[in-house]
Design a protein around this motif. Structure first.
Motif, short mmCIF file in Angstrom:
data_model
loop_
_atom_site.label_atom_id
_atom_site.label_comp_id
_atom_site.label_asym_id
_atom_site.label_seq_id
_atom_site.Cartn_x
_atom_site.Cartn_y
_atom_site.Cartn_z
N ARG A 48 0.85 -1.19 0.00
CA ARG A 48 0.00 0.00 0.00
C ARG A 48 0.88 1.24 0.00
N THR A 49 0.44 2.29 -0.66
CA THR A 49 1.12 3.58 -0.53
C THR A 49 0.07 4.62 -0.12
N TRP A 50 0.51 5.73 0.40
CA TRP A 50 -0.41 6.79 0.79
C TRP A 50 0.32 8.13 0.74
N ARG A 51 -0.46 9.17 0.82
CA ARG A 51 0.13 10.51 0.81
C ARG A 51 -0.46 11.32 1.96
N GLY A 52 0.39 12.02 2.66
CA GLY A 52 -0.07 12.85 3.76
C GLY A 52 0.68 14.17 3.77
N LEU A 53 0.56 14.89 4.87
CA LEU A 53 1.14 16.24 4.93
C LEU A 53 2.13 16.38 6.07
N TYR A 54 3.17 17.17 5.83
CA TYR A 54 4.00 17.67 6.92
C TYR A 54 3.50 19.10 7.19
N PRO A 55 3.00 19.39 8.38
CA PRO A 55 2.62 20.78 8.67
C PRO A 55 3.88 21.61 8.96
N MET A 56 4.48 22.17 7.91
CA MET A 56 5.81 22.78 8.01
C MET A 56 5.78 24.22 8.52
N THR A 57 6.86 24.61 9.17
CA THR A 57 7.11 26.02 9.50
C THR A 57 8.34 26.44 8.69
N PRO A 58 8.57 27.75 8.54
CA PRO A 58 9.70 28.17 7.69
C PRO A 58 11.05 27.68 8.18
N ASP A 59 11.24 27.47 9.49
CA ASP A 59 12.55 27.02 9.98
C ASP A 59 12.59 25.53 10.34
N GLY A 60 11.46 24.85 10.18
CA GLY A 60 11.45 23.41 10.45
C GLY A 60 11.27 23.06 11.93
N PHE A 61 10.98 24.05 12.77
CA PHE A 61 10.73 23.78 14.19
C PHE A 61 9.26 24.01 14.51
N PRO A 62 8.70 23.25 15.46
CA PRO A 62 7.29 23.44 15.81
C PRO A 62 7.02 24.80 16.46
N ILE A 63 5.75 25.12 16.58
CA ILE A 63 5.33 26.33 17.29
C ILE A 63 4.56 25.88 18.54
N VAL A 64 5.13 26.19 19.69
CA VAL A 64 4.50 25.74 20.95
C VAL A 64 4.54 26.90 21.95
N GLY A 65 3.39 27.21 22.52
CA GLY A 65 3.38 28.23 23.58
C GLY A 65 2.11 29.06 23.56
N TYR A 66 1.98 29.90 24.58
CA TYR A 66 0.80 30.76 24.70
C TYR A 66 0.84 31.85 23.63
N ALA A 67 -0.36 32.16 23.10
CA ALA A 67 -0.46 33.28 22.16
C ALA A 67 -0.49 34.57 22.96
N LYS A 68 0.31 35.56 22.55
CA LYS A 68 0.32 36.84 23.29
C LYS A 68 -1.02 37.54 23.20
N GLU A 69 -1.70 37.32 22.07
CA GLU A 69 -2.94 38.05 21.80
C GLU A 69 -4.09 37.63 22.69
N TYR A 70 -4.04 36.38 23.20
CA TYR A 70 -5.13 35.87 24.04
C TYR A 70 -4.56 35.19 25.28
N THR A 71 -5.13 35.51 26.41
CA THR A 71 -4.60 34.92 27.65
C THR A 71 -4.97 33.44 27.77
#
Ligand SMILES: Cc1cc2nc3c(=O)[nH]c(=O)nc-3n(C[C@H](O)[C@H](O)[C@H](O)COP(=O)(O)OP(=O)(O)OC[C@H]3O[C@@H](n4cnc5c(N)ncnc54)[C@H](O)[C@@H]3O)c2cc1C
Length: 382
Positions: free
Chosen positions: A305-328
């Motif tokens: 079997r083969t399949w295709r999926g997605l890498y949810p990429m960021t421009p530098d290849g590192f995840p985004i983790v943390g509180y949003a400044k805009e909302y508490t």
């Protein structure tokens, strides 16, 4: 209106382990998932590799935690998730790659990671029959390994459910209501929710979803294909990663899973941006040629079997983790790139300690992975 202490958007690689660890700590947790069950976003596309041998402190720390969790899944929690501690091996056939990997090795050893340079003879012992012409050696990290993405997320789901987390399937978050710097309502196609904290773990859809709350997050999915063969008797142990670029692909990697099947995927070059998940007739001839060249013993295996999926990429290849400044009351756990499966368990446990225990031990991780960085760095092994 339904009320939760923590409302997680997305029952994927990140959202499900997080739901478990939060509920285990006593939080009233809700999870909203637009698909009919867990892991039907990109989690099921992952081939199952888990390594701590990265090139930055945050991912090293998170994945060390993941490895520890996955190793304990069967002895401690009774779930067989096909954990195989086969290690990761990057065979090297040219001096440029050797230099690159040896430099990285020094950095990785500085973080006390169990990784070292091995000789061509040792490479052959780990992968009998691998091409030895021009082989200079490899880096090898014996404590890394693999697990089944389907079995692991299912285990976390069963445990989260047992701890009281409430999953709302077939339900899509379509909007937010905000007042001052707070998300006051999460609106789905079926209901409305309030929560002390909303965690956005929506994977490849993060950009569109965040835009509904006025947040611009640089998560741009691109397409990757994977495949799996019939099962055969084990003949090699490590995840083999060939980082030599070739026409049409930057690298490819494969391993033999707990059931004896060889699982593989390739990194297309140039990238294929967008959310197309239809598999192609180009993938197999491209990846198989490279795999059989490197490891001729693979040539008689039949692909199931083969399949295709997605890498949810960021421009530098590192995840985004943390509180949003805009909302508490909004926390982001998005942009997992090609490593969300291996990051998910460790990140879930660490985030639960940040959220519930206010543990500041992980401030460095949050600093490194903040949305408010400049995204100009580059992940060396993405
Ligand atoms: C071919 C291939 C091989 C890979 N191999 C590996 C590997 O070996 N190791 C590894 O670590 N990673 C691997 N990955 C990457 C990994 O699959 C992803 O990084 C990971 O699954 C992302 O996790 P996530 O939780 O962010 O997203 P997902 O697992 O996709 O979860 C997000 C969830 O949010 C839901 N959602 C989105 N929007 C909404 C909404 N508005 N309302 C409700 N629900 C919503 C989605 O339906 C989805 O279920 C691979 C990927 C591919 C394509």
């Amino acid at each position: 209106m339904k009320n939760y202490d923590v409302l997680i958007i997305g029952a994927g690689s990140v959202g499900v382990p997080l739901a478990f660890y939060l509920a285990k700590k006593g939080a009233k947790v809700g999870v909203i998932e637009k698909m009919p069950s867990v892991g039907r976003g990109q989690n099921r596309a992952a081939i199952g590799g888990i390594r701590a041998t990265h090139s930055d402190p945050a991912k090293i720390q998170i994945c060390q935690r993941s490895l520890d969790i996955v190793r304990r899944m069967e002895p401690e929690y009774g779930f067989d998730v096909d954990w195989v501690q086969g290690g990761y091996m990057f065979p090297v056939y040219d001096h440029d790659t050797e230099k690159k990997l040896r430099n990285l090795l020094e950095y990785q050893q500085h973080f006390h990671l169990n990784i070292d340079w091995i000789t061509p003879k040792e490479v052959e012992q780990l992968a009998p029959g691998i091409t030895t012409k021009h082989l200079l050696g490899a880096t090898y990290s014996p404590e890394d390994g693999s697990a089944s993405p389907l079995k692991l997320i299912d285990a976390f789901y069963v445990m989260a459910d047992y701890e009281g987390a409430k999953f709302h399937f077939d339900e899509e978050v379509i909007d937010f209501e905000t007042a001052q710097n707070k998300i006051t309502k999460v609106i789905t196609n079926k209901d409305t929710y309030q929560a002390d904290l909303i965690v956005n773990a929506s994977g490849g859809d993060a950009r569109e979803l965040c835009a509904k709350a006025g947040l611009d997050v640089p998560v741009y999915p691109d397409s990757h294909e994977g495949g799996i063969t019939e099962p055969v008797k084990r003949f090699f142990d490590p995840m083999i990663v060939d980082i030599r670029p070739a026409k049409g692909s930057a690298n490819y990697y494969f391993y033999q899973n707990g059931e004896g099947q060889v699982v593989f995927c390739i990194t297309p070059d140039p990238k294929i941006p967008g959310k197309d998940c239809d598999n192609t007739s180009e993938f197999l001839p491209q990846v198989i040629r490279r795999m059989v060249n490197l490891y001729p013993r693979l040539r008689n295996l039949r692909v199931r079997r083969t399949w295709r999926g997605l890498y949810p990429m960021t421009p530098d290849g590192f995840p985004i983790v943390g509180y949003a400044k805009e909302y508490t009351n909004m926390l982001l756990a998005i942009g997992m790139c090609g490593q969300g499966f291996m990051l998910g368990p460790g990140l879930g446990e660490i985030l639960s300690e940040i959220i519930i225990d206010n543990n500041d031990e992980y401030d460095d991780i949050l600093k490194e992975l903040t949305l408010y960085r400049n995204f100009t760095g580059e992940e060396k092994l993405k």
